[in-house]
Design an enzyme around this catalytic site. Structure first.
Site, PDB file in Angstrom:
ATOM      1  N   THR A  10      74.069  70.275  44.979  1.00 36.11           N
ATOM      2  CA  THR A  10      73.139  70.743  43.949  1.00 36.11           C
ATOM      3  C   THR A  10      73.703  71.932  43.185  1.00 36.11           C
ATOM      4  OG1 THR A  10      71.272  70.010  45.224  1.00 36.11           O
ATOM      5  CG2 THR A  10      70.864  71.865  43.796  1.00 36.11           C
ATOM      6  N   VAL A  34      62.150  62.815  47.479  1.00 36.45           N
ATOM      7  CA  VAL A  34      62.314  63.990  46.624  1.00 36.45           C
ATOM      8  C   VAL A  34      62.590  65.183  47.528  1.00 36.45           C
ATOM      9  CG1 VAL A  34      61.152  65.531  44.989  1.00 36.45           C
ATOM     10  CG2 VAL A  34      60.764  63.063  44.848  1.00 36.45           C
ATOM     11  N   GLY A  35      63.594  65.974  47.178  1.00 30.85           N
ATOM     12  CA  GLY A  35      63.960  67.130  48.000  1.00 30.85           C
ATOM     13  C   GLY A  35      63.279  68.401  47.518  1.00 30.85           C
ATOM     14  N   THR A  51      70.168  75.465  47.808  1.00 31.22           N
ATOM     15  CA  THR A  51      70.893  74.207  47.982  1.00 31.22           C
ATOM     16  C   THR A  51      71.027  73.932  49.471  1.00 31.22           C
ATOM     17  OG1 THR A  51      72.996  73.048  47.719  1.00 31.22           O
ATOM     18  CG2 THR A  51      73.104  75.446  47.766  1.00 31.22           C
ATOM     19  N   GLY A 110      67.173  69.587  51.918  1.00 34.02           N
ATOM     20  CA  GLY A 110      65.917  69.868  51.241  1.00 34.02           C
ATOM     21  C   GLY A 110      64.693  69.857  52.129  1.00 34.02           C
TER      22      GLY A 110
HETATM   23  N1  ASP Z   1      68.628  70.451  48.224  1.00 32.90           N
HETATM   24  C1  ASP Z   1      68.982  69.180  47.662  1.00 32.90           C
HETATM   25  C2  ASP Z   1      68.022  68.132  48.132  1.00 32.90           C
HETATM   26  O1  ASP Z   1      67.641  68.171  49.284  1.00 32.90           O
HETATM   27  C3  ASP Z   1      70.339  68.738  48.009  1.00 32.90           C
HETATM   28  C4  ASP Z   1      71.414  69.717  47.697  1.00 32.90           C
HETATM   29  O2  ASP Z   1      71.208  70.913  47.759  1.00 32.90           O
HETATM   30  O3  ASP Z   1      72.521  69.276  47.398  1.00 32.90           O
HETATM   31  O4  ASP Z   1      67.718  67.234  47.365  1.00 32.90           O
END
Ligand code: ASP
Length: 330
Positions: A194, A223-224, A245, A248
């Site tokens: 992310t 959905v994160g 990030t 999630g």
């Molecule tokens: N936090 C993001 C999610 O869970 C993933 C990421 O940080 O790459 O969708």
């Protein structure tokens, strides 16, 4: 004579946290990620230096990262188990507490701009799925074919991810482009990649934004935290601005971004201590992996992560650009 204070602005960016230890990246990859983080931070800083708002700086910097196939956001996003790119993003204005978010976009080139449009063109905070793309289209935001987001390296990650889950690999999307030179530099950092940016402008306002393709091989419309205000993104001039990030599901359960702001506002913790308390202690104790970036209205900047690396950059008025990847860097 009244003393004039120098305008103070600050910006911190991340390009995802994960398994990024020294030696995992070859020299070309290391250089490419550093250049990309520097380019995004510098673009955001240019907005702030010119007196632009934190919101404008965050959006400008994230757009650059969304267009870069190295990151799991916009072009280069992770694939769902069905072989689609479903993009999530959010943006929050610390001055007004206005927030906008989108989940599951498939045709809007810049999800972060769709999040901003939700603030400026709707009475809502979070839009999802086809409706979110339709709304973005109605606001005049650039639309692309879903295959625009396709990159070969993320497809290979999907194949590996589905293999581990014992799930079938879907057919490659029709029109999938041939790999470009830059695509081959993608480092598979695990599940996370992310992007996020937080900024403090010369008026003292803070803003935070986050954009992602989510996790590889996600299913069932998962959905994160990234589009969830309070989990992956939060900003308040009374506390700080945070973008997250990582895994999630853990960030959602802790409400990481809001929790850090709470510690700053109510427990009066310094920004770095608040970020460390939540990431190094609470997130780690819960079994979650990832990291955060943060900036405060006084210009303080922080980052904290419990993975082996996080692509990151920070820059402030009168301070040099600092770019880091591995844990042992400042
Ligand atoms: N936090 C993001 C999610 O869970 C993933 C990421 O940080 O790459 O969708």
């Amino acid at each position: 004579m009244a003393q004039s204070t120098q305008p103070k602005w600050a910006l911190v960016a991340h390009g995802g946290a994960g398994a990024i230890a020294r030696g995992d990246l070859n020299p070309q990859q290391d250089a490419a990620y550093r250049e990309a983080m520097a380019a995004a931070a510098t673009a955001g800083a240019a907005v702030l230096r010119a007196g632009g708002s934190a919101m404008d700086a965050v959006e400008a910097a994230i757009q650059i990262l969304e267009d870069d196939p190295l990151f799991n956001a916009g072009r280069g996003a992770a694939f769902t188990a069905e072989g689609r790119n479903e993009l999530d993003a959010s943006l929050m204005d610390g001055r007004t507490l206005e927030a906008g978010a989108v989940a599951g976009l498939t045709t809007t080139r810049h999800p972060i701009s769709a999040a901003r449009a939700v603030i400026e063109g709707s009475a809502h905070v979070l839009l999802g799925g086809e409706g979110a793309d339709a709304f973005a289209r109605s606001q005049g935001l650039e639309q692309v074919e879903p295959v625009f987001f396709f990159t070969e390296e993320r497809w290979k990650s999907l194949e590996r991810g589905l293999g581990k889950l014992g799930l079938p690999v879907p057919p490659k999307p029709v029109g999938a482009p041939e790999p470009e030179g830059r695509d081959a530099l993608v480092h598979e950092e695990g599940k996370y990649g992310t992007v996020g940016v937080v900024a403090r402008d010369s008026e003292g306002n803070v803003a935070a934004g986050t954009s992602t393709g989510g996790t590889t091989a996600k299913r069932w419309g998962r959905v994160g935290d990234s589009p969830l205000i309070g989990a992956g993104t939060y900003a308040s001039n009374t506390a700080c601005a945070v973008s997250c990030t990582g895994a999630g599901e853990y960030f959602i359960r802790l409400g990481v971004a809001h929790r850090i702001c709470d510690l700053v506002e109510h427990a009066r913790l310094p920004l770095q201590a608040a970020a460390d308390r939540v990431v190094q202690e609470q997130l780690t104790a819960l079994g979650g992996a990832g990291g955060v970036i943060a900036v405060a209205p006084d210009g303080a900047m922080a980052w904290s992560f419990n993975t082996s690396g996080m692509y990151r950059a920070r820059i402030a008025d009168g301070e040099p650009l600092v770019v880091g990847i591995y844990k042992d860097e400042t």
